[in-house]
Design a protein around this motif. Sequence first.
Motif, PDB file in Angstrom:
ATOM      1  N   PRO A 130       7.997   9.087 -23.498  1.00 31.84           N
ATOM      2  CA  PRO A 130       7.652   9.884 -22.331  1.00 31.84           C
ATOM      3  C   PRO A 130       7.987   9.134 -21.051  1.00 31.84           C
ATOM      4  O   PRO A 130       8.015   7.912 -21.027  1.00 31.84           O
ATOM      5  CB  PRO A 130       6.123  10.080 -22.477  1.00 31.84           C
TER       6      PRO A 130
ATOM      7  N   TYR B 149      13.566  12.801 -19.150  1.00 27.93           N
ATOM      8  CA  TYR B 149      13.098  13.897 -18.306  1.00 27.93           C
ATOM      9  C   TYR B 149      13.724  13.826 -16.925  1.00 27.93           C
ATOM     10  O   TYR B 149      13.874  12.755 -16.340  1.00 27.93           O
ATOM     11  CB  TYR B 149      11.568  13.848 -18.183  1.00 27.93           C
TER      12      TYR B 149
ATOM     13  N   ARG C  20       8.117  16.012 -15.499  1.00 28.08           N
ATOM     14  CA  ARG C  20       8.093  16.699 -16.788  1.00 28.08           C
ATOM     15  C   ARG C  20       8.221  18.209 -16.591  1.00 28.08           C
ATOM     16  O   ARG C  20       7.371  18.829 -15.958  1.00 28.08           O
ATOM     17  CB  ARG C  20       6.776  16.428 -17.505  1.00 28.08           C
TER      18      ARG C  20
ATOM     19  N   LEU D 193       7.996  19.970 -19.215  1.00 29.55           N
ATOM     20  CA  LEU D 193       7.256  20.396 -20.408  1.00 29.55           C
ATOM     21  C   LEU D 193       5.882  19.740 -20.434  1.00 29.55           C
ATOM     22  O   LEU D 193       5.733  18.581 -20.038  1.00 29.55           O
ATOM     23  CB  LEU D 193       8.016  19.999 -21.684  1.00 29.55           C
ATOM     24  N   ASN D 194       4.890  20.460 -20.919  1.00 27.54           N
ATOM     25  CA  ASN D 194       3.585  19.849 -21.137  1.00 27.54           C
ATOM     26  C   ASN D 194       3.553  19.252 -22.549  1.00 27.54           C
ATOM     27  O   ASN D 194       4.469  19.471 -23.352  1.00 27.54           O
ATOM     28  CB  ASN D 194       2.470  20.876 -20.929  1.00 27.54           C
ATOM     29  N   PRO D 195       2.541  18.466 -22.891  1.00 26.21           N
ATOM     30  CA  PRO D 195       2.517  17.807 -24.211  1.00 26.21           C
ATOM     31  C   PRO D 195       2.653  18.766 -25.382  1.00 26.21           C
ATOM     32  O   PRO D 195       3.328  18.457 -26.370  1.00 26.21           O
ATOM     33  CB  PRO D 195       1.152  17.097 -24.215  1.00 26.21           C
ATOM     34  N   ALA D 196       2.042  19.938 -25.296  1.00 22.29           N
ATOM     35  CA  ALA D 196       2.156  20.897 -26.401  1.00 22.29           C
ATOM     36  C   ALA D 196       3.591  21.395 -26.551  1.00 22.29           C
ATOM     37  O   ALA D 196       4.098  21.568 -27.669  1.00 22.29           O
ATOM     38  CB  ALA D 196       1.207  22.067 -26.166  1.00 22.29           C
ATOM     39  N   GLU D 197       4.253  21.614 -25.411  1.00 17.70           N
ATOM     40  CA  GLU D 197       5.644  22.081 -25.462  1.00 17.70           C
ATOM     41  C   GLU D 197       6.569  20.982 -25.967  1.00 17.70           C
ATOM     42  O   GLU D 197       7.581  21.267 -26.617  1.00 17.70           O
ATOM     43  CB  GLU D 197       6.075  22.558 -24.082  1.00 17.70           C
ATOM     44  N   GLU D 198       6.230  19.728 -25.676  1.00 18.47           N
ATOM     45  CA  GLU D 198       7.004  18.610 -26.218  1.00 18.47           C
ATOM     46  C   GLU D 198       7.010  18.638 -27.738  1.00 18.47           C
ATOM     47  O   GLU D 198       8.047  18.462 -28.385  1.00 18.47           O
ATOM     48  CB  GLU D 198       6.419  17.276 -25.742  1.00 18.47           C
TER      49      GLU D 198
ATOM     50  N   ALA E 105       4.774  11.777 -14.356  1.00 13.92           N
ATOM     51  CA  ALA E 105       4.433  13.068 -14.946  1.00 13.92           C
ATOM     52  C   ALA E 105       4.997  14.229 -14.154  1.00 13.92           C
ATOM     53  O   ALA E 105       5.220  15.314 -14.686  1.00 13.92           O
ATOM     54  CB  ALA E 105       2.902  13.188 -15.046  1.00 13.92           C
ATOM     55  N   SER E 106       5.242  14.003 -12.873  1.00 10.09           N
ATOM     56  CA  SER E 106       5.752  15.079 -12.037  1.00 10.09           C
ATOM     57  C   SER E 106       7.154  15.501 -12.427  1.00 10.09           C
ATOM     58  O   SER E 106       7.614  16.571 -12.049  1.00 10.09           O
ATOM     59  CB  SER E 106       5.745  14.651 -10.562  1.00 10.09           C
TER      60      SER E 106
END
Length: 487
Positions: free
Chosen positions: A99, A132, A106, A108-113, A103-104
């Motif tokens: 990762p 990313y 990204r 995708l969020n963790p679930a989408e990853e 975070a800005s």
Amino acid sequence: MIWLLLLGLITYLFITQWVASLTRTPVWLLWLVAMLPVFVMVVWTIVFRGQTMPTQYSIVLFAGCLVLYLYLIQRGRIARSAMDTEPPVPSEPTPEIQPPNLASLRPLNPAEETSLQTCFPWSVFYLRHLEYHPQGVVCRGQLRTAPDVAYRTVRENVEAQFGDRFDVIFQEYHPGEPFFELVLNPAATIEGRNPQVLIRPGSAIVLALLTFFTTNWAGLQVVGRVPTIDALMENGLPYSIPILFFFAARSFGQFITARKYKIAITLPCFVPIIPLPFFPVGTIGAFTQLKSRIPDRKALFDIGLVGAFLGLTISIPILAWGLVQSSVVALPSQGGLFNFQALDPRFSILLAIFGKLAIGRELTPDAAIRLHPTAIAGWVGVLFTAFNLMPIGQLDGGRMIHAVFGRRIGARIGRISRFLLLGFAIVYPHLLLWAFLLLLLPALNEPTLNDVLEVDSFRDIVGLMALVILIILVLPAPKFLTTALGM
């Protein structure tokens, strides 16, 4: 100053048609940098009362503006996507997803990853790590099957998970190192979902009517006739109808080809211009605009090929028929590509051969051709086709070279080609305008969606034949050929 306004208009249309889609740098800024050398030279001439700028100053000025122009394009590319950056070499191979720190960045969020990881079966493309960027995700790994199978599998999986949120691009920076890039899809709008919205015939019809008027005007202006019915029948329509047919057939061929590959594209629109004594053409062509990405290199090649093929198969017969109706005049001391009343046939290998076949013994070394209006339309079509066959950027030749050799090698060929043409322009000044316009084009194309899959051998051969045809169209007739033809 009329020539300055015309040059500014052509440069602006040139940038909006072929450059604006490749960069986020504002069109007005690119236009200003491109026209700056001309503005400075004009101001210099006015201030110093007719004296031209010294050659060394002109070279420095043009070189500096060219470097700035290309830098602005590239800066816009970097801000737009990470696809032109060289992949970093990881310190040690690891199959784990890495990762980013910010975070800005990204999309995708963790679930989408987690969902994204399932889109890459290990037997198709072994995913090693993700990178990313503000507008997408670069997925690097190892290809384990055929490129077309890998792209189709991953694209279907991504579409099943994310819909039309991303464009799935498959390309390689170095041979043997392909990677996927998921770029936020700007076409995920009403126009992207319904390509019929792009087909708005109203403005296209209005521009076509205006171009019909300006091309008839151009046909009359070449011979200096006032607009009467007889003049229109003898000089206006014999030029206007063939030139409009040439541009319409060429553009609609590309339009139909794009729709065949399900690419969103606008209707062809003519661009009328007022005919001027040094540019008595009446139009600079008909253009379409692609509104979605090209699926693969095969589609890219076919779109470029259909434009070149239709251009040649229409313009050459028109030129040949018009040359039969043309006459011979004395060769002027100064000529040009648009001196239709006394055109030097030695400007092109093609024109020299066809001129000799059509006119015969009357075409001597001290003779030029006074073109019939239909021959003018054919000659303008040949010039336009030859320019578009240049293996650079989004021109027809640039698309074919990209498809045959790949994006990176195609860009190198484009850079070499435009500087070769600049060298030829020093010896043959009539090529100087072409060299200037080609310097404004970025050599690097956008990748197709599947830019790894190569074209077949037939398209390779056709692409090489197109380069041979380009030489015949562009290069002046060599001495041995003019001697053999008695010219």
